[in-house]
Design a protein around this motif. Structure first.
Motif, PDB file in Angstrom:
ATOM      1  N   ALA A 167      58.402  31.113  47.950  1.00  0.00           N
ATOM      2  CA  ALA A 167      57.919  30.113  46.997  1.00  0.00           C
ATOM      3  C   ALA A 167      56.430  30.291  46.733  1.00  0.00           C
ATOM      4  O   ALA A 167      55.970  30.134  45.590  1.00  0.00           O
ATOM      5  CB  ALA A 167      58.209  28.712  47.521  1.00  0.00           C
ATOM      6  N   ARG A 168      55.670  30.630  47.779  1.00  0.00           N
ATOM      7  CA  ARG A 168      54.230  30.862  47.583  1.00  0.00           C
ATOM      8  C   ARG A 168      53.989  32.050  46.665  1.00  0.00           C
ATOM      9  O   ARG A 168      53.076  32.015  45.838  1.00  0.00           O
ATOM     10  CB  ARG A 168      53.546  31.097  48.939  1.00  0.00           C
ATOM     11  N   ILE A 169      54.797  33.085  46.797  1.00  0.00           N
ATOM     12  CA  ILE A 169      54.643  34.249  45.914  1.00  0.00           C
ATOM     13  C   ILE A 169      54.922  33.852  44.469  1.00  0.00           C
ATOM     14  O   ILE A 169      54.239  34.286  43.539  1.00  0.00           O
ATOM     15  CB  ILE A 169      55.568  35.390  46.367  1.00  0.00           C
ATOM     16  N   GLY A 170      55.925  33.006  44.262  1.00  0.00           N
ATOM     17  CA  GLY A 170      56.214  32.533  42.917  1.00  0.00           C
ATOM     18  C   GLY A 170      55.053  31.767  42.321  1.00  0.00           C
ATOM     19  O   GLY A 170      54.677  31.982  41.157  1.00  0.00           O
ATOM     20  N   LEU A 171      54.461  30.872  43.114  1.00  0.00           N
ATOM     21  CA  LEU A 171      53.304  30.117  42.626  1.00  0.00           C
ATOM     22  C   LEU A 171      52.100  31.027  42.454  1.00  0.00           C
ATOM     23  O   LEU A 171      51.275  30.817  41.544  1.00  0.00           O
ATOM     24  CB  LEU A 171      52.979  28.989  43.603  1.00  0.00           C
ATOM     25  N   LEU A 172      51.993  32.056  43.293  1.00  0.00           N
ATOM     26  CA  LEU A 172      50.897  33.013  43.167  1.00  0.00           C
ATOM     27  C   LEU A 172      50.933  33.709  41.805  1.00  0.00           C
ATOM     28  O   LEU A 172      49.884  33.970  41.210  1.00  0.00           O
ATOM     29  CB  LEU A 172      50.966  34.044  44.288  1.00  0.00           C
ATOM     30  N   VAL A 173      52.124  34.002  41.297  1.00  0.00           N
ATOM     31  CA  VAL A 173      52.233  34.631  39.980  1.00  0.00           C
ATOM     32  C   VAL A 173      51.648  33.724  38.909  1.00  0.00           C
ATOM     33  O   VAL A 173      50.875  34.166  38.045  1.00  0.00           O
ATOM     34  CB  VAL A 173      53.704  34.961  39.659  1.00  0.00           C
ATOM     35  N   LEU A 174      51.987  32.434  38.956  1.00  0.00           N
ATOM     36  CA  LEU A 174      51.472  31.504  37.959  1.00  0.00           C
ATOM     37  C   LEU A 174      49.966  31.320  38.089  1.00  0.00           C
ATOM     38  O   LEU A 174      49.245  31.286  37.084  1.00  0.00           O
ATOM     39  CB  LEU A 174      52.183  30.155  38.094  1.00  0.00           C
ATOM     40  N   LEU A 175      49.473  31.220  39.307  1.00  0.00           N
ATOM     41  CA  LEU A 175      48.032  31.089  39.513  1.00  0.00           C
ATOM     42  C   LEU A 175      47.296  32.353  39.084  1.00  0.00           C
ATOM     43  O   LEU A 175      46.179  32.298  38.552  1.00  0.00           O
ATOM     44  CB  LEU A 175      47.738  30.771  40.974  1.00  0.00           C
ATOM     45  N   SER A 176      47.912  33.505  39.308  1.00  0.00           N
ATOM     46  CA  SER A 176      47.319  34.767  38.854  1.00  0.00           C
ATOM     47  C   SER A 176      47.240  34.800  37.334  1.00  0.00           C
ATOM     48  O   SER A 176      46.283  35.328  36.760  1.00  0.00           O
ATOM     49  CB  SER A 176      48.138  35.953  39.371  1.00  0.00           C
ATOM     50  N   ALA A 177      48.246  34.243  36.673  1.00  0.00           N
ATOM     51  CA  ALA A 177      48.223  34.157  35.215  1.00  0.00           C
ATOM     52  C   ALA A 177      47.070  33.278  34.751  1.00  0.00           C
ATOM     53  O   ALA A 177      46.445  33.549  33.715  1.00  0.00           O
ATOM     54  CB  ALA A 177      49.551  33.606  34.706  1.00  0.00           C
ATOM     55  N   CYS A 178      46.767  32.233  35.510  1.00  0.00           N
ATOM     56  CA  CYS A 178      45.610  31.394  35.172  1.00  0.00           C
ATOM     57  C   CYS A 178      44.308  32.180  35.301  1.00  0.00           C
ATOM     58  O   CYS A 178      43.411  32.067  34.464  1.00  0.00           O
ATOM     59  CB  CYS A 178      45.578  30.173  36.097  1.00  0.00           C
ATOM     60  N   VAL A 179      44.226  32.978  36.351  1.00  0.00           N
ATOM     61  CA  VAL A 179      43.025  33.793  36.569  1.00  0.00           C
ATOM     62  C   VAL A 179      42.831  34.805  35.439  1.00  0.00           C
ATOM     63  O   VAL A 179      41.693  35.160  35.090  1.00  0.00           O
ATOM     64  CB  VAL A 179      43.134  34.516  37.931  1.00  0.00           C
ATOM     65  N   ALA A 180      43.934  35.251  34.822  1.00  0.00           N
ATOM     66  CA  ALA A 180      43.868  36.276  33.775  1.00  0.00           C
ATOM     67  C   ALA A 180      43.611  35.721  32.384  1.00  0.00           C
ATOM     68  O   ALA A 180      43.490  36.500  31.433  1.00  0.00           O
ATOM     69  CB  ALA A 180      45.174  37.079  33.765  1.00  0.00           C
ATOM     70  N   VAL A 181      43.497  34.407  32.224  1.00  0.00           N
ATOM     71  CA  VAL A 181      43.306  33.804  30.900  1.00  0.00           C
ATOM     72  C   VAL A 181      42.042  34.306  30.182  1.00  0.00           C
ATOM     73  O   VAL A 181      42.019  34.354  28.948  1.00  0.00           O
ATOM     74  CB  VAL A 181      43.315  32.266  31.011  1.00  0.00           C
ATOM     75  N   PRO A 182      40.949  34.688  30.880  1.00  0.00           N
ATOM     76  CA  PRO A 182      39.804  35.258  30.159  1.00  0.00           C
ATOM     77  C   PRO A 182      40.153  36.424  29.241  1.00  0.00           C
ATOM     78  O   PRO A 182      39.397  36.721  28.311  1.00  0.00           O
ATOM     79  CB  PRO A 182      38.870  35.704  31.291  1.00  0.00           C
ATOM     80  N   ALA A 183      41.283  37.093  29.469  1.00  0.00           N
ATOM     81  CA  ALA A 183      41.699  38.172  28.573  1.00  0.00           C
ATOM     82  C   ALA A 183      41.911  37.668  27.153  1.00  0.00           C
ATOM     83  O   ALA A 183      41.668  38.402  26.192  1.00  0.00           O
ATOM     84  CB  ALA A 183      42.994  38.815  29.098  1.00  0.00           C
ATOM     85  N   ALA A 184      42.348  36.422  27.002  1.00  0.00           N
ATOM     86  CA  ALA A 184      42.567  35.857  25.668  1.00  0.00           C
ATOM     87  C   ALA A 184      41.248  35.696  24.923  1.00  0.00           C
ATOM     88  O   ALA A 184      41.150  36.018  23.732  1.00  0.00           O
ATOM     89  CB  ALA A 184      43.276  34.511  25.786  1.00  0.00           C
ATOM     90  N   LEU A 185      40.231  35.196  25.616  1.00  0.00           N
ATOM     91  CA  LEU A 185      38.924  35.026  24.984  1.00  0.00           C
ATOM     92  C   LEU A 185      38.315  36.375  24.643  1.00  0.00           C
ATOM     93  O   LEU A 185      37.732  36.547  23.561  1.00  0.00           O
ATOM     94  CB  LEU A 185      38.001  34.237  25.909  1.00  0.00           C
ATOM     95  N   ALA A 186      38.447  37.338  25.541  1.00  0.00           N
ATOM     96  CA  ALA A 186      37.898  38.676  25.285  1.00  0.00           C
ATOM     97  C   ALA A 186      38.593  39.337  24.104  1.00  0.00           C
ATOM     98  O   ALA A 186      37.940  39.971  23.266  1.00  0.00           O
ATOM     99  CB  ALA A 186      38.042  39.541  26.530  1.00  0.00           C
ATOM    100  N   ALA A 187      39.914  39.199  24.019  1.00  0.00           N
ATOM    101  CA  ALA A 187      40.653  39.780  22.897  1.00  0.00           C
ATOM    102  C   ALA A 187      40.257  39.128  21.580  1.00  0.00           C
ATOM    103  O   ALA A 187      40.245  39.781  20.525  1.00  0.00           O
ATOM    104  CB  ALA A 187      42.151  39.635  23.127  1.00  0.00           C
ATOM    105  N   THR A 188      39.920  37.843  21.623  1.00  0.00           N
ATOM    106  CA  THR A 188      39.495  37.124  20.417  1.00  0.00           C
ATOM    107  C   THR A 188      38.104  37.560  19.987  1.00  0.00           C
ATOM    108  O   THR A 188      37.878  37.911  18.821  1.00  0.00           O
ATOM    109  CB  THR A 188      39.510  35.609  20.666  1.00  0.00           C
ATOM    110  N   LEU A 189      37.162  37.526  20.917  1.00  0.00           N
ATOM    111  CA  LEU A 189      35.781  37.890  20.576  1.00  0.00           C
ATOM    112  C   LEU A 189      35.663  39.377  20.257  1.00  0.00           C
ATOM    113  O   LEU A 189      34.866  39.772  19.394  1.00  0.00           O
ATOM    114  CB  LEU A 189      34.849  37.522  21.730  1.00  0.00           C
ATOM    115  N   GLY A 190      36.450  40.201  20.955  1.00  0.00           N
ATOM    116  CA  GLY A 190      36.424  41.635  20.704  1.00  0.00           C
ATOM    117  C   GLY A 190      37.339  42.071  19.589  1.00  0.00           C
ATOM    118  O   GLY A 190      37.361  43.238  19.210  1.00  0.00           O
ATOM    119  N   ARG A 191      38.134  41.134  19.078  1.00  0.00           N
ATOM    120  CA  ARG A 191      39.034  41.375  17.948  1.00  0.00           C
ATOM    121  C   ARG A 191      39.961  42.563  18.171  1.00  0.00           C
ATOM    122  O   ARG A 191      40.055  43.467  17.343  1.00  0.00           O
ATOM    123  CB  ARG A 191      38.234  41.552  16.652  1.00  0.00           C
ATOM    124  N   GLY A 192      40.647  42.545  19.286  1.00  0.00           N
ATOM    125  CA  GLY A 192      41.590  43.620  19.547  1.00  0.00           C
ATOM    126  C   GLY A 192      42.182  43.533  20.933  1.00  0.00           C
ATOM    127  O   GLY A 192      41.790  42.710  21.775  1.00  0.00           O
TER     128      GLY A 192
END
Length: 264
Positions: A167-192
């Motif tokens: 169960a902890r590994i399952g929650l770790l995946v979701l928390l890791s996805a939260c940590v990776a959210v800066p990729a959305a801002l970078a893709a927006t500002l970098g336009r790609g």
């Protein structure tokens, strides 16, 4: 109906529409499907392979991964799976999010979004929500796959602590996805797509360096993995730093989409 209420109703309707459209895109995406398969299969295979190596007398594996792996049982299997997931999940989810956001720029479809009745901020919100929903689903599939892999390796029926570890590994995946959210801002500002992928790699690198230097349990990039490996060492408040980071960066991403201009 008052004007504010009507505006709120339109926004809610627009969000529902955007969620449907983005969900269809996600389900049809080869990138998300292949990322999901690679993460799940990769973690299961590596975990099983390490346990098999320990059982075969490979002492070098024990020296590299720690004494917990030396037992060659469920604890060893989950220890390897947690360590692999801690890094791989951030990379996998970050690449997926970079594609969800950056493809509009890379494929040249962002211009068409300006003519839609749904605002660009709502579209960005839908992308992030669909992404988190996908990550939550992945957080269910991976523990189930690990359970099947452990049984296939002959580790025996799991007890309550093993199920808690899964169960902890399952929650770790979701928390890791939260940590990776800066990729959305970078893709927006970098336009790609590539700026988002590069940011994801940077997040993984910073997290690894931070963990090596002892950044502490309150560092949002390392808190989820540290908690999954040793739950008692990370307080709940520290674990909440990852979702708070995701919320803050997602808000900035939505703001950036609202201010998008075609001439830039």
């Amino acid at each position: 109906m008052t004007a504010p209420a009507a505006a709120g109703q339109r926004a809610l309707t627009g969000l529902r529409t955007a969620l449907v459209v983005e969900s269809v895109k996600a389900r049809a995406s080869l990138v998300l499907r292949s990322t999901s398969v690679l993460l799940v299969v990769g973690v299961c295979v590596l975990s099983a392979a390490m346990v098999a190596a320990v059982r075969a007398g490979r002492t070098d594996v024990t020296r590299k991964l720690g004494p917990t792996v030396a037992t060659g049982d469920w604890d060893a299997f989950l220890s390897v799976a947690t360590q692999v997931t801690g890094a791989a999940a951030v990379l996998a989810t970050g690449v997926a999010l970079a594609w969800l956001v950056g493809r509009e720029f890379s494929d040249g479809t962002v211009g068409g979004l300006f003519g839609l009745p749904v605002t660009r901020g709502v579209i960005a919100s839908a992308k992030v929500l669909v992404y988190l929903g996908w990550a939550a689903g992945l957080g269910v599939v991976l523990p189930c796959a690990l359970l099947a892999a452990g049984l296939a390796c002959g580790l025996g029926a799991p007890d309550a602590p093993v199920l808690a570890g899964l169960a902890r590994i399952g929650l770790l995946v979701l928390l890791s996805a939260c940590v990776a959210v800066p990729a959305a801002l970078a893709a927006t500002l970098g336009r790609g797509l590539l700026p988002g992928v590069a940011t994801t790699v940077g997040v993984v690198a910073v997290a690894q360096v931070g963990a090596t230097l002892g950044a502490g349990t309150w560092f949002p990039l390392t808190a989820p993995a540290l908690w999954a490996i040793a739950p008692g060492t990370v307080p709940a408040a520290a674990l909440a730093t990852a979702p708070l980071l995701a919320l803050a960066v997602a808000a900035l991403t939505v703001l950036a989409w609202r201010r998008l201009q075609l001439d830039r």
